[in-house]
Write a protein that holds these residues in place. Structure first.
Motif, PDB file in Angstrom:
ATOM      1  N   ALA A 164      19.562  35.760 -45.114  1.00 12.03           N
ATOM      2  CA  ALA A 164      18.729  35.417 -43.949  1.00 12.03           C
ATOM      3  C   ALA A 164      17.746  34.308 -44.303  1.00 12.03           C
ATOM      4  CB  ALA A 164      17.996  36.653 -43.443  1.00 12.03           C
ATOM      5  N   GLU A 165      17.126  34.398 -45.466  1.00  7.20           N
ATOM      6  CA  GLU A 165      16.184  33.355 -45.887  1.00  7.20           C
ATOM      7  C   GLU A 165      16.868  31.995 -46.009  1.00  7.20           C
ATOM      8  OE1 GLU A 165      13.741  34.372 -49.264  1.00  7.20           O
ATOM      9  OE2 GLU A 165      13.471  36.417 -48.502  1.00  7.20           O
ATOM     10  N   ARG A 166      18.058  31.974 -46.603  1.00  6.30           N
ATOM     11  CA  ARG A 166      18.795  30.711 -46.748  1.00  6.30           C
ATOM     12  C   ARG A 166      19.171  30.146 -45.388  1.00  6.30           C
ATOM     13  NH1 ARG A 166      24.011  29.960 -46.531  1.00  6.30           N
ATOM     14  NH2 ARG A 166      24.516  32.142 -46.983  1.00  6.30           N
ATOM     15  N   LEU A 167      19.673  31.005 -44.492  1.00  8.71           N
ATOM     16  CA  LEU A 167      20.085  30.542 -43.169  1.00  8.71           C
ATOM     17  C   LEU A 167      18.899  29.996 -42.374  1.00  8.71           C
ATOM     18  CD1 LEU A 167      22.568  33.414 -42.257  1.00  8.71           C
ATOM     19  CD2 LEU A 167      23.155  31.051 -42.870  1.00  8.71           C
ATOM     20  N   VAL A 168      17.772  30.680 -42.442  1.00  8.26           N
ATOM     21  CA  VAL A 168      16.577  30.211 -41.731  1.00  8.26           C
ATOM     22  C   VAL A 168      16.139  28.858 -42.287  1.00  8.26           C
ATOM     23  CG1 VAL A 168      14.107  30.652 -41.380  1.00  8.26           C
ATOM     24  CG2 VAL A 168      15.783  32.466 -40.970  1.00  8.26           C
ATOM     25  N   ASP A 169      16.145  28.716 -43.609  1.00  7.68           N
ATOM     26  CA  ASP A 169      15.772  27.435 -44.211  1.00  7.68           C
ATOM     27  C   ASP A 169      16.748  26.337 -43.791  1.00  7.68           C
ATOM     28  OD1 ASP A 169      14.244  25.718 -46.000  1.00  7.68           O
ATOM     29  OD2 ASP A 169      15.988  25.813 -47.322  1.00  7.68           O
ATOM     30  N   ASP A 170      18.053  26.621 -43.851  1.00  9.12           N
ATOM     31  CA  ASP A 170      19.067  25.617 -43.510  1.00  9.12           C
ATOM     32  C   ASP A 170      19.054  25.248 -42.030  1.00  9.12           C
ATOM     33  OD1 ASP A 170      19.924  25.741 -46.135  1.00  9.12           O
ATOM     34  OD2 ASP A 170      21.778  26.832 -45.695  1.00  9.12           O
ATOM     35  N   GLN A 171      18.837  26.232 -41.144  1.00  5.23           N
ATOM     36  CA  GLN A 171      19.046  26.002 -39.713  1.00  5.23           C
ATOM     37  C   GLN A 171      17.758  25.811 -38.913  1.00  5.23           C
ATOM     38  OE1 GLN A 171      21.937  28.836 -38.157  1.00  5.23           O
ATOM     39  NE2 GLN A 171      23.108  28.725 -40.046  1.00  5.23           N
TER      40      GLN A 171
END
Length: 172
Positions: A86-93
């Motif tokens: 979730a942290e990676r997706l939020v950062d990426d998107q």
């Protein structure tokens, strides 16, 4: 506290429940397409949902040129926890910081192409500057059972039902 599973003597006479995902042949239907683990980070800042407006569609999800508004979503990488994903997706998107995460539900289904979908629903509190990818922008919408026009919530019960059953108790 851990334990050695060999001491449990389960390896030879363990009988999984019908349909249980475990080692061996416990599933009643062969899942030819493998497992698709794709968390949804239901992002909230203060009292607003924060979503990504993909002007040309979310890559690998939408037809090229098809605008879509979505919560951060994507596939887990090997070794990640749901929260790390979730942290990676939020950062990426969204390009935002994650303040906290909480897995509130996991959807599990086999689709018509025999792909087994495990889709964790992760309530994700976010803050900070918004820095989405070049082909996207950020959309805010008041938290509640209705998403903004153009928002996609695919392969799960309607968002209003998801909100009532899994999110409302944390957001109201």
């Amino acid at each position: 506290m851990g334990y050695d599973t060999d001491e449990l003597e389960l390896s030879s006479d363990f009988q999984p429940l019908e349909g249980e995902a475990n080692f061996g042949p416990p599933l009643t239907k062969e899942v030819v397409g493998g497992v698709h683990i794709a968390p949804h980070a239901v992002t909230v800042e203060d009292s607003d949902f924060i979503l990504t407006d993909w002007h040309e569609g979310l890559p690998r999800h939408d037809s090229p040129g098809e605008r879509s508004i979505r919560f951060p979503h994507g596939l887990m990488e090997f070794g990640e926890t749901f929260e790390e994903c979730a942290e990676r997706l939020v950062d990426d998107q969204l390009g935002m910081a994650v303040d906290s995460t909480q897995v509130v539900h996991v959807y599990s289904r086999v689709d018509s192409q025999d792909h087994w979908h495990l889709e964790p629903l992760i309530l994700t509190q976010v803050s900070g500057d918004r820095d989405p990818p070049e082909d996207a922008s950020v959309v805010s919408s008041p938290t509640g059972p209705t998403l903004p026009d153009g928002a996609k919530w695919i392969g799960k019960p309607p968002f209003s039902e998801t909100y009532e059953n899994h999110l409302a108790e944390f957001l109201e």
